[in-house]
Scaffold this motif. Sequence first.
Motif, PDB file in Angstrom:
ATOM      1  N   ILE A   3      48.207  18.495  40.075  1.00  0.00           N
ATOM      2  CA  ILE A   3      48.089  17.044  39.906  1.00  0.00           C
ATOM      3  C   ILE A   3      49.059  16.370  40.866  1.00  0.00           C
ATOM      4  O   ILE A   3      50.226  16.719  40.920  1.00  0.00           O
ATOM      5  N   GLY A   7      47.132  10.977  40.924  1.00  0.00           N
ATOM      6  CA  GLY A   7      46.520  11.443  39.685  1.00  0.00           C
ATOM      7  C   GLY A   7      47.376  11.156  38.473  1.00  0.00           C
ATOM      8  O   GLY A   7      46.873  10.800  37.402  1.00  0.00           O
ATOM      9  N   THR A  91      43.232  14.201  41.861  1.00  0.00           N
ATOM     10  CA  THR A  91      43.787  13.090  42.630  1.00  0.00           C
ATOM     11  C   THR A  91      42.751  11.986  42.753  1.00  0.00           C
ATOM     12  O   THR A  91      41.549  12.256  42.760  1.00  0.00           O
ATOM     13  N   TYR A 109      38.442  13.849  40.382  1.00  0.00           N
ATOM     14  CA  TYR A 109      38.919  12.479  40.514  1.00  0.00           C
ATOM     15  C   TYR A 109      38.260  11.594  39.467  1.00  0.00           C
ATOM     16  O   TYR A 109      37.259  11.982  38.855  1.00  0.00           O
TER      17      TYR A 109
END
Length: 119
Positions: A3, A7, A91, A109
């Motif tokens: 991460i 994120g 992300t 995402y």
Amino acid sequence: MIIDTNGLMVPAQWGVDIFNELEALGYDEFVTPSAVVEEIEKLKGKVKGRDRTALAIAREMLKKCEIIEAQGFADDVVIEVAKSLNAPVFTNDAGLRARLKKEGIRSIYLRAKHKLAIE
């Protein structure tokens, strides 16, 4: 699951519990390189308002991640750690997602502000 900074800011920015959502996709181990932690600390002094709040929440989210010692530019380090662990990356950074795709690394995402997508 790696991460990155972007994120970690999703919960504050979009109200999505990323850990519950990632667990629903089958991910139960979360890793963040120390370079990302350092990036968060550096940004803390540069941003204001909602972004500052998002960073504070991101710092709390780090408690759910294993921190791996890895120095350098955060995006480069995220890619290297993802390669070494053969792990996808969560992300919302479009530039990083493009780089991950070139490297053959899966990314996850936030899509449509409320659900996760795998690329």
